[in-house]
Design a protein around this motif. Structure first.
Motif, PDB file in Angstrom:
ATOM      1  N   PHE A 265       0.824  -1.205   0.000  1.00  0.00           N
ATOM      2  CA  PHE A 265       0.000   0.000   0.000  1.00  0.00           C
ATOM      3  C   PHE A 265       0.860   1.257   0.000  1.00  0.00           C
ATOM      4  N   LEU A 266       1.920   1.283   0.803  1.00  0.00           N
ATOM      5  CA  LEU A 266       2.785   2.461   0.880  1.00  0.00           C
ATOM      6  C   LEU A 266       3.536   2.691  -0.435  1.00  0.00           C
ATOM      7  N   LEU A 267       4.002   1.617  -1.064  1.00  0.00           N
ATOM      8  CA  LEU A 267       4.707   1.754  -2.334  1.00  0.00           C
ATOM      9  C   LEU A 267       3.776   2.292  -3.423  1.00  0.00           C
ATOM     10  N   ILE A 268       2.536   1.814  -3.434  1.00  0.00           N
ATOM     11  CA  ILE A 268       1.568   2.307  -4.420  1.00  0.00           C
ATOM     12  C   ILE A 268       1.234   3.773  -4.144  1.00  0.00           C
ATOM     13  N   LEU A 269       1.194   4.160  -2.870  1.00  0.00           N
ATOM     14  CA  LEU A 269       0.942   5.560  -2.516  1.00  0.00           C
ATOM     15  C   LEU A 269       2.081   6.450  -3.008  1.00  0.00           C
ATOM     16  N   ILE A 270       3.316   5.996  -2.872  1.00  0.00           N
ATOM     17  CA  ILE A 270       4.453   6.750  -3.407  1.00  0.00           C
ATOM     18  C   ILE A 270       4.325   6.890  -4.912  1.00  0.00           C
ATOM     19  N   PHE A 271       3.984   5.785  -5.578  1.00  0.00           N
ATOM     20  CA  PHE A 271       3.865   5.772  -7.037  1.00  0.00           C
ATOM     21  C   PHE A 271       2.820   6.779  -7.518  1.00  0.00           C
ATOM     22  N   THR A 272       1.643   6.763  -6.914  1.00  0.00           N
ATOM     23  CA  THR A 272       0.547   7.616  -7.376  1.00  0.00           C
ATOM     24  C   THR A 272       0.780   9.087  -7.028  1.00  0.00           C
TER      25      THR A 272
END
Length: 477
Positions: A265-272
């Protein structure tokens, strides 16, 4: 004919065909609106005359109105096409886990071809310019660039077993985009000056048709049957396609252990969040170059776009070198974000042609976070759910791209009179969000989460799912 497992030529030619017309789209809309609002021909021989202030005329007010109307035009275009494109992205890329990757590549190609032919028709026949918004709406259900790249990245994930190979090959795809888009951007200015808008649109359409034939008849499929651990909701895959897609993305998170789920979830938040800030600011560069005091012509815009595309090449070299030297992936992402911040802070104060070219230098590493984050998230998810993962990433990338373009275009229109560069400072400020989340991931230890993922299976089989709907993951002791 024996098929090939080379998707890189598809990405390369697609990038060339798209970037052959992307720099032209804003210029074409800008010129048409200039003609409609001023009732005068667009001055192509000397852009300085277009930007010159003349106290005896309304030239300056016309100039600001054209800038404002152009930004609003693209705002409406993005708003109308966002929802159909998002649905198509989520459906197609997730369904590719069962239906094959090629469909995720073919359908966006058809949509892009429709969009390009629409531009050609409007330009050639001099139709109402607002028909381009209708064309954007009609092509959006086929997906777009995010859908296309999502399918290509899932295709590559199927072929790569080694994590290092996966990172490098995904970075190679970004490099191909930069290389061919740079060549196309340089060609665009001269193409436009020599032949007008019609021939570049036609050339782009021909290349897209060639790509379509390659994917249909030559490119080999990597998914020949549904994965053994895929979730089957009923006996008819056709009737449950929508449910399969939604549940595929849902179980991608549900099956993961708690640490992997949080890290994902945190990695996807960084990505977006990084995608929102970077794409939003970058989408206004051409419009800013057309504005005073730069007043660039099509040749300078082509060179500027080509120089901007070199970030893909340098970012690929950076990812390759840093990965080879064992530099932590989070540090690579950090360097990419800082690169974007430095460039966006300098952009509003670039008032000369030389400075506008030089402002690209601090941003040479700005694309590095994208392939690294894709690879990091891919390592957390099982092999059978790569399509669901890249569907989620492509969906969020398409969402943030469309929303950020709409938001930044509206902000640019609102701040044009008092500070045209405000949007770039906003982009730099929003990069603080991925920086903060990156620090949280660093403190948690993303490597530990990946290690847990390797030791504990994400999925134990359909029987376990039936026995315990609330806890589909049983950890090995």
């Amino acid at each position: 004919m024996k098929g090939l497992y080379l998707v890189e030529p598809v990405v390369a030619l697609y990038a060339f065909s798209c970037f052959l017309i992307y720099p032209l789209v804003q210029q074409y809309v800008y010129r048409r609106l200039w003609q409609e609002l001023t009732n005068t021909p667009y001055p192509t021989s000397d852009n300085a005359s277009r930007c010159a202030d003349n106290s005896s005329s309304n030239h300056s007010s016309y100039h600001e109105e054209v800038q404002r109307q152009t930004s609003l035009f693209f705002l409406y275009s993005e708003l109308f096409s966002t929802i159909p494109s998002l649905v198509a992205t989520l459906m197609l890329v997730a369904y590719s886990d069962r239906g094959g990757r090629k469909v995720t590549i073919i359908i966006p190609l058809i949509g892009t071809l429709i969009y390009t032919l629409s531009f050609l028709a409007v330009s050639y026949c001099e139709l109402n310019i607002y028909l381009l918004i209708v064309a954007s709406l009609l092509s959006s259900p086929f997906g777009g660039l995010a859908t296309f790249l999502g399918g290509c990245f899932a295709y590559i994930a199927d072929l790569c077993d080694d994590d290092r190979q996966k990172t490098l090959r995904m970075a190679g795809v970004d490099m191909m985009i930069g290389l061919l888009s740079g060549v196309a951007s340089i060609s665009t200015g001269y193409f436009l000056r020599a032949a007008g808008f019609n021939w570049p649109f036609l050339t782009s359409a021909l290349f897209q048709g060639l790509i379509l034939l390659y994917v249909i008849f030559i490119l080999e499929e990597t998914v020949t049957k549904a994965p053994a651990d895929s979730v089957i909701l009923d006996g008819s895959p056709q009737r449950s396609a929508m449910k399969q897609t939604i549940y595929g993305v849902y179980y991608m998170f549900e099956r993961a252990n708690r640490r992997s789920k949080t890290t994902l979830f945190l990695l996807i938040l960084i990505f977006t969040s990084f995608c929102f800030a970077y794409v939003g600011g970058s989408s206004l560069v051409t419009l800013y170059e057309l504005n005073k005091p730069l007043c660039w012509n099509e040749i300078l815009i082509g060179y500027g776009s080509a120089l901007s595309s070199t970030v893909f090449l340098v970012s690929f070299a950076g990812v390759s070198a840093f990965t080879y030297c064992g530099v932590p992936q989070l540090l690579i992402v950090l360097m990419g974000i800082l690169s974007v911040i430095s460039g966006m802070v300098m952009l509003p104060f670039a008032k000369t042609t030389f400075l506008m070219f030089m402002v690209r230098v601090p941003m040479i590493l700005s694309v590095m976070p994208f392939p690294v984050l894709r690879s990091m998230t891919s390592k957390i998810i099982s092999q059978s759910e790569q399509g669901a993962l890249f569907a989620c990433l492509s969906f969020l990338e398409s969402l943030t791209t469309n929303v950020s373009a709409a938001v930044f275009n509206s902000v640019y229109a609102a701040t044009l009179e008092w500070f045209p560069g405000f949007s770039f400072l906003l982009s730099a400020g929003l990069c603080v969000i991925p920086l903060f989340v990156l620090g949280v991931v660093s403190l948690r230890g993303v490597d530990d989460a990946e290690e847990v993922k390797e030791q504990e299976p994400i999925f134990q089989g359909e029987e376990d799912l039936v026995e315990d709907q609330n806890d589909p993951v049983s950890l090995l002791s």
